[in-house]
Design a protein around this motif. Structure first.
Motif, PDB file in Angstrom:
ATOM      1  N   PHE A 233      -4.026   6.441  -4.991  1.00 46.89           N
ATOM      2  CA  PHE A 233      -4.046   5.259  -5.859  1.00 46.89           C
ATOM      3  C   PHE A 233      -2.879   5.250  -6.852  1.00 46.89           C
ATOM      4  O   PHE A 233      -2.910   4.536  -7.847  1.00 46.89           O
ATOM      5  N   MET A 234      -1.856   6.035  -6.577  1.00 44.91           N
ATOM      6  CA  MET A 234      -0.707   6.154  -7.477  1.00 44.91           C
ATOM      7  C   MET A 234      -0.058   4.792  -7.741  1.00 44.91           C
ATOM      8  O   MET A 234       0.265   4.075  -6.797  1.00 44.91           O
ATOM      9  N   PRO A 235       0.155   4.454  -9.010  1.00 44.36           N
ATOM     10  CA  PRO A 235       0.864   3.208  -9.315  1.00 44.36           C
ATOM     11  C   PRO A 235       2.374   3.403  -9.188  1.00 44.36           C
ATOM     12  O   PRO A 235       2.886   4.521  -9.348  1.00 44.36           O
ATOM     13  N   ILE A 236       3.079   2.331  -8.938  1.00 44.85           N
ATOM     14  CA  ILE A 236       4.530   2.396  -8.766  1.00 44.85           C
ATOM     15  C   ILE A 236       5.213   2.926 -10.017  1.00 44.85           C
ATOM     16  O   ILE A 236       6.214   3.634  -9.920  1.00 44.85           O
ATOM     17  N   ASP A 237       4.666   2.619 -11.198  1.00 44.59           N
ATOM     18  CA  ASP A 237       5.338   3.071 -12.421  1.00 44.59           C
ATOM     19  C   ASP A 237       5.375   4.602 -12.523  1.00 44.59           C
ATOM     20  O   ASP A 237       6.315   5.165 -13.069  1.00 44.59           O
ATOM     21  N   LYS A 238       4.387   5.287 -11.971  1.00 46.84           N
ATOM     22  CA  LYS A 238       4.407   6.757 -11.975  1.00 46.84           C
ATOM     23  C   LYS A 238       5.545   7.263 -11.096  1.00 46.84           C
ATOM     24  O   LYS A 238       6.269   8.180 -11.476  1.00 46.84           O
ATOM     25  N   LEU A 239       5.725   6.640  -9.943  1.00 48.24           N
ATOM     26  CA  LEU A 239       6.813   7.040  -9.046  1.00 48.24           C
ATOM     27  C   LEU A 239       8.169   6.724  -9.683  1.00 48.24           C
ATOM     28  O   LEU A 239       9.105   7.512  -9.577  1.00 48.24           O
ATOM     29  N   ILE A 240       8.263   5.602 -10.367  1.00 47.02           N
ATOM     30  CA  ILE A 240       9.506   5.235 -11.057  1.00 47.02           C
ATOM     31  C   ILE A 240       9.827   6.271 -12.138  1.00 47.02           C
ATOM     32  O   ILE A 240      10.972   6.707 -12.268  1.00 47.02           O
ATOM     33  N   ARG A 241       8.813   6.695 -12.899  1.00 43.38           N
ATOM     34  CA  ARG A 241       9.034   7.717 -13.940  1.00 43.38           C
ATOM     35  C   ARG A 241       9.517   9.029 -13.315  1.00 43.38           C
ATOM     36  O   ARG A 241      10.422   9.675 -13.845  1.00 43.38           O
ATOM     37  N   GLN A 242       8.940   9.399 -12.186  1.00 42.54           N
ATOM     38  CA  GLN A 242       9.375  10.619 -11.507  1.00 42.54           C
ATOM     39  C   GLN A 242      10.836  10.484 -11.072  1.00 42.54           C
ATOM     40  O   GLN A 242      11.649  11.393 -11.262  1.00 42.54           O
ATOM     41  N   TYR A 243      11.167   9.343 -10.501  1.00 41.81           N
ATOM     42  CA  TYR A 243      12.528   9.072 -10.040  1.00 41.81           C
ATOM     43  C   TYR A 243      13.516   9.155 -11.208  1.00 41.81           C
ATOM     44  O   TYR A 243      14.551   9.816 -11.118  1.00 41.81           O
ATOM     45  N   GLU A 244      13.167   8.488 -12.310  1.00 41.95           N
ATOM     46  CA  GLU A 244      14.054   8.429 -13.464  1.00 41.95           C
ATOM     47  C   GLU A 244      14.175   9.776 -14.172  1.00 41.95           C
ATOM     48  O   GLU A 244      15.171  10.030 -14.845  1.00 41.95           O
ATOM     49  N   SER A 245      13.186  10.653 -13.991  1.00 42.65           N
ATOM     50  CA  SER A 245      13.258  11.983 -14.612  1.00 42.65           C
ATOM     51  C   SER A 245      14.029  12.979 -13.741  1.00 42.65           C
ATOM     52  O   SER A 245      14.181  14.140 -14.115  1.00 42.65           O
ATOM     53  N   GLY A 246      14.491  12.524 -12.581  1.00 44.32           N
ATOM     54  CA  GLY A 246      15.311  13.377 -11.727  1.00 44.32           C
ATOM     55  C   GLY A 246      14.569  14.125 -10.636  1.00 44.32           C
ATOM     56  O   GLY A 246      15.126  15.026 -10.010  1.00 44.32           O
TER      57      GLY A 246
ATOM     58  N   LEU B 137      11.768   3.178  -3.533  1.00 42.44           N
ATOM     59  CA  LEU B 137      10.507   3.699  -4.053  1.00 42.44           C
ATOM     60  C   LEU B 137       9.293   2.972  -3.488  1.00 42.44           C
ATOM     61  O   LEU B 137       8.239   3.577  -3.311  1.00 42.44           O
ATOM     62  N   ASN B 138       9.413   1.686  -3.192  1.00 41.11           N
ATOM     63  CA  ASN B 138       8.292   0.964  -2.573  1.00 41.11           C
ATOM     64  C   ASN B 138       7.978   1.518  -1.190  1.00 41.11           C
ATOM     65  O   ASN B 138       6.810   1.588  -0.795  1.00 41.11           O
ATOM     66  N   ILE B 139       9.002   1.919  -0.451  1.00 43.19           N
ATOM     67  CA  ILE B 139       8.800   2.540   0.858  1.00 43.19           C
ATOM     68  C   ILE B 139       8.063   3.868   0.670  1.00 43.19           C
ATOM     69  O   ILE B 139       7.089   4.161   1.374  1.00 43.19           O
ATOM     70  N   CYS B 140       8.526   4.657  -0.296  1.00 40.69           N
ATOM     71  CA  CYS B 140       7.891   5.955  -0.582  1.00 40.69           C
ATOM     72  C   CYS B 140       6.426   5.763  -0.943  1.00 40.69           C
ATOM     73  O   CYS B 140       5.551   6.457  -0.408  1.00 40.69           O
ATOM     74  N   LEU B 141       6.148   4.811  -1.837  1.00 42.89           N
ATOM     75  CA  LEU B 141       4.784   4.590  -2.296  1.00 42.89           C
ATOM     76  C   LEU B 141       3.882   4.117  -1.163  1.00 42.89           C
ATOM     77  O   LEU B 141       2.732   4.533  -1.065  1.00 42.89           O
ATOM     78  N   ASP B 142       4.400   3.285  -0.287  1.00 41.49           N
ATOM     79  CA  ASP B 142       3.605   2.813   0.851  1.00 41.49           C
ATOM     80  C   ASP B 142       3.205   3.987   1.752  1.00 41.49           C
ATOM     81  O   ASP B 142       2.051   4.084   2.183  1.00 41.49           O
ATOM     82  N   ILE B 143       4.141   4.891   2.007  1.00 36.96           N
ATOM     83  CA  ILE B 143       3.840   6.071   2.822  1.00 36.96           C
ATOM     84  C   ILE B 143       2.812   6.943   2.116  1.00 36.96           C
ATOM     85  O   ILE B 143       1.850   7.417   2.739  1.00 36.96           O
ATOM     86  N   ILE B 144       2.984   7.160   0.819  1.00 37.81           N
ATOM     87  CA  ILE B 144       2.042   7.967   0.043  1.00 37.81           C
ATOM     88  C   ILE B 144       0.646   7.363   0.119  1.00 37.81           C
ATOM     89  O   ILE B 144      -0.328   8.055   0.427  1.00 37.81           O
ATOM     90  N   HIS B 145       0.536   6.075  -0.163  1.00 39.18           N
ATOM     91  CA  HIS B 145      -0.781   5.422  -0.161  1.00 39.18           C
ATOM     92  C   HIS B 145      -1.461   5.518   1.202  1.00 39.18           C
ATOM     93  O   HIS B 145      -2.624   5.907   1.298  1.00 39.18           O
ATOM     94  N   LYS B 146      -0.731   5.169   2.261  1.00 34.68           N
ATOM     95  CA  LYS B 146      -1.318   5.174   3.603  1.00 34.68           C
ATOM     96  C   LYS B 146      -1.688   6.585   4.059  1.00 34.68           C
ATOM     97  O   LYS B 146      -2.638   6.761   4.821  1.00 34.68           O
ATOM     98  N   SER B 147      -0.949   7.581   3.602  1.00 33.91           N
ATOM     99  CA  SER B 147      -1.221   8.960   3.989  1.00 33.91           C
ATOM    100  C   SER B 147      -2.394   9.538   3.220  1.00 33.91           C
ATOM    101  O   SER B 147      -3.262  10.188   3.800  1.00 33.91           O
ATOM    102  N   PHE B 148      -2.413   9.325   1.916  1.00 28.91           N
ATOM    103  CA  PHE B 148      -3.438   9.951   1.078  1.00 28.91           C
ATOM    104  C   PHE B 148      -4.768   9.212   1.095  1.00 28.91           C
ATOM    105  O   PHE B 148      -5.784   9.791   0.719  1.00 28.91           O
ATOM    106  N   ILE B 149      -4.796   7.950   1.554  1.00 30.53           N
ATOM    107  CA  ILE B 149      -6.081   7.242   1.593  1.00 30.53           C
ATOM    108  C   ILE B 149      -7.010   7.896   2.614  1.00 30.53           C
ATOM    109  O   ILE B 149      -8.235   7.886   2.439  1.00 30.53           O
ATOM    110  N   THR B 150      -6.458   8.519   3.647  1.00 39.96           N
ATOM    111  CA  THR B 150      -7.321   9.202   4.619  1.00 39.96           C
ATOM    112  C   THR B 150      -8.019  10.390   3.963  1.00 39.96           C
ATOM    113  O   THR B 150      -9.174  10.671   4.252  1.00 39.96           O
ATOM    114  N   VAL B 151      -7.317  11.071   3.068  1.00 40.28           N
ATOM    115  CA  VAL B 151      -7.902  12.194   2.328  1.00 40.28           C
ATOM    116  C   VAL B 151      -8.945  11.662   1.348  1.00 40.28           C
ATOM    117  O   VAL B 151     -10.046  12.205   1.239  1.00 40.28           O
ATOM    118  N   ALA B 152      -8.591  10.594   0.643  1.00 43.30           N
ATOM    119  CA  ALA B 152      -9.529  10.001  -0.312  1.00 43.30           C
ATOM    120  C   ALA B 152     -10.818   9.589   0.400  1.00 43.30           C
ATOM    121  O   ALA B 152     -11.923   9.866  -0.079  1.00 43.30           O
TER     122      ALA B 152
END
Length: 162
Positions: free
Chosen positions: A42-55, A11-26
Motif C-alpha cells: 500500500f506504499m504511497p508514491i510520496d514515500k517512493l519520491i522521498r526515497q528517490y530524492e534522498s539518494g 517511479l510510477n513504474i517502480c510503484l506499480d511493480i511494488i504494488h502488484k508484487s506485494f499485494i500477493t503477500v498482503a
C-alpha cells in the motif's frame, strides 16, 4: 537486464511493480490498508519520491522489453539494506529474483565498503525465508514493531570485499 532508476518519471513504474508484487503477500497474510497501512503493498508514491530524492539506489529489471522487477539499496556504511525486492507474479519462478539479488551483491561490492546485505521480511513467510536461505542469507533475529500485525524477521548475506 537490470538498470538503475535515473528518472523521477520512472517511479510510477517502480510503484506499480511494488504494488502488484506485494499485494500477493498482503492477501496471503490477511493484510489490508486498514490493519496494516504501512505495508509495502500500500506504499504511497510520496514515500517512493522521498526515497528517490534522498539518494536511495533504485533498480528496475527488464524482461522482453517490459519492466517486471524492482529493488532498492540503502547504504548504511557497514551494511546495505536490500528493500522491496519485487517480481511481478506472472514472471516469478524464472530466476529473476535470484538475478536481482546477485546484481545487488555485485553492486554492493563495486560501489560500497559494506560487509553485508540485510533484509527484513514477514517472519512467518517461511517460503520466502527459505528462498533467501538458498541464496546464502542467514536468519539473524526477529522484532515485533508497534502497528504491524506480524513479526519482522531479519536476515543478512555476508559480502566478501576484494
Amino acid at each position: 537486464m537490470i538498470e538503475k532508476v535515473i528518472l523521477k518519471e520512472q517511479l510510477n513504474i517502480c510503484l506499480d511493480i511494488i504494488h502488484k508484487s506485494f499485494i500477493t503477500v498482503a492477501d496471503e497474510f490477511g493484510l489490508t490498508e486498514e490493519n496494516c497501512p504501512n505495508h509495502t503493498a500500500f506504499m504511497p508514491i510520496d514515500k517512493l519520491i522521498r526515497q528517490y530524492e534522498s539518494g536511495t539506489n533504485m533498480f528496475l529489471y527488464q524482461h522482453n522489453e517490459e519492466y517486471v522487477g524492482y529493488f532498492s539499496l540503502v547504504d548504511n556504511v557497514e551494511s546495505v539494506e536490500l528493500n522491496n525486492l519485487s517480481v511481478l507474479p506472472e514472471y516469478r519462478h524464472l530466476g529473476i529474483g535470484k538475478e536481482m539479488v546477485e546484481y545487488a551483491k555485485e553492486y554492493v561490492i563495486k560501489n560500497t565498503g559494506a560487509e553485508k546485505i540485510v533484509i527484513g521480511i514477514i517472519e512467518d513467510n517461511t517460503v520466502l525465508k527459505g528462498w533467501y536461505e538458498t541464496l546464502g542469507f542467514v536468519h539473524t533475529g526477529t522484532k515485533k514493531f508497534e502497528g504491524l500485525p506480524f513479526t519482522v524477521g531479519f536476515m543478512e548475506l555476508e559480502i566478501c570485499q576484494n
